[in-house]
Design an enzyme around this catalytic site. Structure first.
Site, PDB file in Angstrom:
ATOM      1  N   CYS A   1       0.804  -1.235   0.000  1.00 16.44           N
ATOM      2  CA  CYS A   1       0.000   0.000   0.000  1.00 16.44           C
ATOM      3  C   CYS A   1       0.838   1.288   0.000  1.00 16.44           C
ATOM      4  O   CYS A   1       0.579   2.164  -0.823  1.00 16.44           O
ATOM      5  CB  CYS A   1      -0.995   0.036   1.143  1.00 16.44           C
ATOM      6  SG  CYS A   1      -1.347  -1.509   1.919  1.00 16.44           S
TER       7      CYS A   1
ATOM      8  N   ARG B   1       6.603 -11.044   5.916  1.00  9.31           N
ATOM      9  CA  ARG B   1       6.124 -10.942   7.296  1.00  9.31           C
ATOM     10  C   ARG B   1       6.896 -11.957   8.120  1.00  9.31           C
ATOM     11  O   ARG B   1       7.251 -13.022   7.627  1.00  9.31           O
ATOM     12  CB  ARG B   1       4.627 -11.290   7.399  1.00  9.31           C
ATOM     13  CG  ARG B   1       3.752 -10.570   6.384  1.00  9.31           C
ATOM     14  CD  ARG B   1       3.057  -9.364   6.955  1.00  9.31           C
ATOM     15  NE  ARG B   1       2.387  -8.617   5.898  1.00  9.31           N
ATOM     16  CZ  ARG B   1       1.114  -8.795   5.556  1.00  9.31           C
ATOM     17  NH1 ARG B   1       0.378  -9.666   6.202  1.00  9.31           N
ATOM     18  NH2 ARG B   1       0.588  -8.081   4.587  1.00  9.31           N
TER      19      ARG B   1
ATOM     20  N   GLN C   1       1.145 -10.955  -3.151  1.00  2.92           N
ATOM     21  CA  GLN C   1      -0.289 -10.663  -3.155  1.00  2.92           C
ATOM     22  C   GLN C   1      -0.724 -10.279  -4.566  1.00  2.92           C
ATOM     23  O   GLN C   1       0.023  -9.614  -5.277  1.00  2.92           O
ATOM     24  CB  GLN C   1      -0.581  -9.485  -2.222  1.00  2.92           C
ATOM     25  CG  GLN C   1      -0.304  -9.775  -0.767  1.00  2.92           C
ATOM     26  CD  GLN C   1      -0.566  -8.551   0.085  1.00  2.92           C
ATOM     27  OE1 GLN C   1      -0.057  -7.475  -0.188  1.00  2.92           O
ATOM     28  NE2 GLN C   1      -1.356  -8.716   1.126  1.00  2.92           N
TER      29      GLN C   1
ATOM     30  N   ASP D   1      -2.344  -7.893  -5.504  1.00  8.41           N
ATOM     31  CA  ASP D   1      -2.785  -6.714  -4.777  1.00  8.41           C
ATOM     32  C   ASP D   1      -3.270  -5.617  -5.729  1.00  8.41           C
ATOM     33  O   ASP D   1      -2.830  -5.546  -6.867  1.00  8.41           O
ATOM     34  CB  ASP D   1      -1.587  -6.178  -3.976  1.00  8.41           C
ATOM     35  CG  ASP D   1      -2.019  -5.502  -2.694  1.00  8.41           C
ATOM     36  OD1 ASP D   1      -3.240  -5.428  -2.451  1.00  8.41           O
ATOM     37  OD2 ASP D   1      -1.146  -5.042  -1.944  1.00  8.41           O
TER      38      ASP D   1
ATOM     39  N   HIS E   1      -4.806  -1.289  -5.331  1.00  7.81           N
ATOM     40  CA  HIS E   1      -5.336  -0.190  -4.531  1.00  7.81           C
ATOM     41  C   HIS E   1      -6.103   0.746  -5.422  1.00  7.81           C
ATOM     42  O   HIS E   1      -5.614   1.152  -6.465  1.00  7.81           O
ATOM     43  CB  HIS E   1      -4.196   0.521  -3.801  1.00  7.81           C
ATOM     44  CG  HIS E   1      -3.548  -0.379  -2.806  1.00  7.81           C
ATOM     45  ND1 HIS E   1      -2.407  -1.085  -3.066  1.00  7.81           N
ATOM     46  CD2 HIS E   1      -3.938  -0.736  -1.551  1.00  7.81           C
ATOM     47  CE1 HIS E   1      -2.111  -1.836  -2.021  1.00  7.81           C
ATOM     48  NE2 HIS E   1      -3.020  -1.646  -1.086  1.00  7.81           N
TER      49      HIS E   1
ATOM     50  N   LYS F   1     -14.952  -3.961   5.763  1.00  6.84           N
ATOM     51  CA  LYS F   1     -14.344  -4.862   4.776  1.00  6.84           C
ATOM     52  C   LYS F   1     -15.268  -6.011   4.405  1.00  6.84           C
ATOM     53  O   LYS F   1     -16.266  -6.267   5.087  1.00  6.84           O
ATOM     54  CB  LYS F   1     -13.045  -5.423   5.326  1.00  6.84           C
ATOM     55  CG  LYS F   1     -13.249  -6.314   6.535  1.00  6.84           C
ATOM     56  CD  LYS F   1     -11.981  -7.046   6.888  1.00  6.84           C
ATOM     57  CE  LYS F   1     -12.196  -7.866   8.142  1.00  6.84           C
ATOM     58  NZ  LYS F   1     -11.061  -8.668   8.515  1.00  6.84           N
TER      59      LYS F   1
ATOM     60  N   HIS G   1      -8.397  -1.372  -0.660  1.00  4.48           N
ATOM     61  CA  HIS G   1      -7.385  -2.411  -0.863  1.00  4.48           C
ATOM     62  C   HIS G   1      -8.160  -3.654  -1.289  1.00  4.48           C
ATOM     63  O   HIS G   1      -9.176  -3.969  -0.688  1.00  4.48           O
ATOM     64  CB  HIS G   1      -6.657  -2.799   0.422  1.00  4.48           C
ATOM     65  CG  HIS G   1      -6.142  -1.660   1.241  1.00  4.48           C
ATOM     66  ND1 HIS G   1      -4.812  -1.415   1.400  1.00  4.48           N
ATOM     67  CD2 HIS G   1      -6.788  -0.718   1.967  1.00  4.48           C
ATOM     68  CE1 HIS G   1      -4.651  -0.372   2.199  1.00  4.48           C
ATOM     69  NE2 HIS G   1      -5.833   0.072   2.558  1.00  4.48           N
TER      70      HIS G   1
HETATM   71 ZN   LIG Z   1      -3.167  -2.447   0.759  1.00  5.11          ZN
END
Ligand SMILES: [Zn+2]
Ligand SMILES: [Zn+2]
Length: 717
Positions: free
Chosen positions: A406, A435, A453, A455, A457, A540, A586
């Protein structure tokens, strides 16, 4: 209210004489002789009853004598075979033997409900401890909680093996058959210490967790008792259908510096049939275990020398990942996303602004320091802990392996002045993040330390949230549809109305929550709202998928975020000429490529649809003289982008089939004299079924059609 009852209460007809509405025979059984501690004059021949109102789940209110037990009320309301293991009294879990002194609402907890299963598992852990101590008198039970699939109990004892589980399980069943009552007993501090004086682990728990003067409870069955707050099932007979599944080791309190303990795992179900079904599923799950299949099918590798929890995608696994990425990439383009690439590290300051450092540093790899600075600090004799403090306080900067994509995407957004005409801006990246998971928690592809991910945004105006959330979940739905994951549900995480931890204007929250709710509703699948499950920065949507053997996996997430745009002071120029704050969404439909592939391996049991199969056709020749035709067929297939492997070795065709079958190719193409002469192929499916003499051209056309349609399973044979 106190009611006068003649002393002849044990005599059945007395019920009719009672001038009390709806009092049941159970109330009469539980009449207390209130002749002590009360100043009421007790005439000979009389007892006194305190009456209470008990509200049942359907709204019925029954009157009982105070002191009536949960068990009596539930038996009275639903009958003796009520299937309950405990009760909710005014919303709090209580034992069946709990005696109700005041008016309240009550609801039985069925064994098969989530709460009931928790109690069943927990009670069986006690039974396990009782059995172990009977068989190994020196063993010291430590803790024994319920877990997802069953329960475990950790013991300080000499190591045991799987073969020792059978006698323990036999002992548990023997104790269950004895139908021992499980009794709750309150103890004060001194009594607690006395009861557990032989068990230093329990004493440690008592000293650490139980405040002075508070005391606690034990649960007793037969001669055995354990420190516990309960509730528990009323007797051991309810624990008949249990099975011990494995044994491993664990450290006391998860601390590698402390004693190593023996951990025994088990499962329990309310009925024989349910236990049988669970055992069947566990065996099926074992066969499908992605760690085993990943090795057998050569999909991925984990190498201690590279590092725990770091996945090496081998060629066959990488093919699956690439196909998934291509698939999602094509939809991203259609939905107006822009692809970006960002580096694997970022400055600590970036994560200070985003809030990831230092607050979440426990779940991250330690920061990196610039070379020159590191040298300077070490020349000055700076220790590791000093360095870490300097970083925490911001006196020196460093870099971090990115825990999230992000902040990088935020910086791409803010690299230009943005106007309302530019929004929504949708930035997508297969971004790898790191992580720090505890080594005990790392497992195959599903719990890892580095993962990619899928991912994205989205930077949107307030008005665009609803539409964009809908777009995100549409994508998830397409993916699940193609992969045959038709059984899934949606959880909408909302604010906890009583909490003040949430950032942002409540009115905006209301709108965003509505957007999530409406999006969830529009899909026509099972969904639920869960208060308190929102992040502090926005509501979410989670997708929970059930696989073919009934296990649930939480996969994709869509998350509305008011916080990061605020922290990074993001703006866009509105149609009014003023600067406004965008909202971020996200979203990651797969979650991570590693986890998702792990789930898919198990979902398909390694038998992927043709479009995802690492090799789609294995071409097997009957003898050496067919090599040339095999090359012709392979080239024609490769020309169309089909993934092919040829085996023109010396093995017999039977041996070749047995070897290649282990890799579960979509098809085996068998070529011999007949096929070579007539320009055809013979196909063998995973099921073993075959078709012969299929014209080569037809085969290629049909196969390409099947691949481009992403058909759920190979279907040409
Ligand atoms: Zn994010
Ligand atoms: Zn317990």
């Amino acid at each position: 209210m106190w009611v006068n009852v003649p002393l002849t209460w044990k005599n059945k007809p007395i019920i009719e004489n009672l001038n009390i509405p709806k009092i049941s025979s159970f109330a009469v059984h539980s009449v207390r002789m209130v002749d002590e501690g009360l100043t009421l004059p007790l005439n000979a021949g009389e007892v006194y009853l305190a009456l209470i109102n008990v509200t049942l789940p359907d709204g019925t209110v029954n009157e009982y004598a105070a002191g009536v037990t949960c068990s009596e009320v539930i038996t009275d309301a639903i009958g003796r075979k009520n299937g309950c293991v405990a009760a909710l009294v005014n919303g709090t879990e209580k034992d069946m033997s709990f005696s109700i002194e005041e008016s309240c609402s009550i609801e039985g907890i069925k064994a098969e409900s989530d709460a009931g299963m928790y109690i069943l598992k927990h009670s069986t852990a006690h039974l396990l401890a009782q059995a172990v101590v009977e068989l190994y008198p020196d063993a010291k039970p430590t803790i024994g909680p319920p877990v997802d699939r069953g329960f475990y109990y950790d013991f300080a004892m000499e190591p045991i093996t799987e073969s020792d589980l059978k006698p323990i399980q036999k002992k548990m069943q023997e104790l269950a058959r004895r139908n021992l009552a499980i009794e709750r007993i309150e103890l004060d501090d001194k009594e607690l210490q006395e009861h557990f004086q032989d068990n230093p682990y329990k004493i440690e728990i008592i000293n650490d967790k139980i405040g002075e003067g508070i005391g606690s409870t034990i649960y007793k069955q037969g001669d055995w008792y354990d420190l516990c707050l309960g509730p528990h099932v009323p007797n051991t007979a309810k624990l008949m259908f249990c099975k011990l599944t494995s044994v491993s080791s664990a450290y006391w309190r998860g601390d590698q510096e402390r004693e190593q303990l023996v951990r025994i795992y088990g499962i329990v179900e309310p009925t024989k049939e349910a236990l049988k079904e669970t055992v069947r599923r566990m065996e099926e799950a074992k066969k499908r275990d992605h760690r085993k299949l990943g090795r057998d099918l050569q999909l991925f590798h984990i190498d201690e020398e590279v590092g725990q929890g770091l996945i090496l995608w081998t060629p066959r696994g990488a093919t699956i990942r690439q196909e998934l990425q291509n698939f999602i990439g094509s939809h991203l383009q259609r939905q107006g996303y822009s692809q970006v690439f960002t580096p694997h590290i970022g400055k600590l300051d970036l994560y200070r602004t985003s809030g990831h450092f230092p607050y979440y540093q426990d779940s991250q790899y330690p920061p990196l320091v610039e070379k020159d600075l590191m040298k300077k600090l070490s020349d000055e004799g700076c220790s590791c802990s000093e360095l870490s403090n300097l970083m925490k306080s911001g006196e020196i900067d460093g870099y971090m392996l990115k825990p999230m994509n992000c902040p990088h995407h935020v910086k791409i957004y803010s690299s230009q002045a943005r106007s309302y005409r530019d929004l929504p801006i949708r930035l997508a990246e297969f971004g790898t993040v790191y992580r720090w998971e505890q080594s005990g928690e790392i497992s195959g592809m599903t719990r890892v330390r580095g993962f990619t991910q899928d991912d994205a945004h989205l930077f949107v105006t307030e008005e665009q949230i609803a539409q964009e959330v809908l777009g995100c979940i549409e994508l998830v739905q397409i993916i699940f549809g193609i992969l045959g994951m038709s059984d899934y549900r949606i959880r909408v995480g909302l604010r906890d109305p009583d909490s003040t931890k949430y950032v942002g204007d409540p009115n905006r929250w209301d709108k965003a929550e509505d957007a999530c709710r409406n999006a969830a509703k529009s899909l026509g699948v099972e969904w639920s709202e869960e208060e308190g499950e929102a992040a502090f920065y926005g509501p979410k949507i989670d997708f929970v998928v059930k696989d073919v053997i009934g296990r649930e996996w939480q996969l994709g997430t869509v998350q509305v975020d008011y916080n990061l745009p605020e922290r990074f002071e993001l703006t866009y120029k509105g149609s009014d000429g003023q600067l406004h704050r965008p909202v971020m969404i996200h979203r990651a439909p797969f979650g991570s490529m590693e986890r998702f592939c792990g789930v898919l391996i198990e979902h398909f049991a390694g038998r992927f649809p043709t479009w995802l199969s690492p090799t789609q056709c294995h071409i097997l020749t009957i003898s050496q003289k067919h090599t040339q035709y095999a090359q012709t067929v392979a080239n024609a297939l490769k020309e169309q982008g089909v993934r092919v492997e040829i085996d023109d070795g010396d093995d017999t065709i039977g041996k070749k089939i047995r070897t290649h079958r282990k890799l579960h190719p979509a098809y085996m193409v068998i070529l011999g004299d007949g096929e070579a002469e007539s320009n055809t192929v013979s196909l063998r499916a995973r099921s073993g079924e075959q078709i012969a003499d299929l014209p080569l051209e037809d085969f290629i056309n049909n196969l390409c059609e099947e691949i481009s349609q992403k058909t759920a399973q190979p279907s040409l044979v």
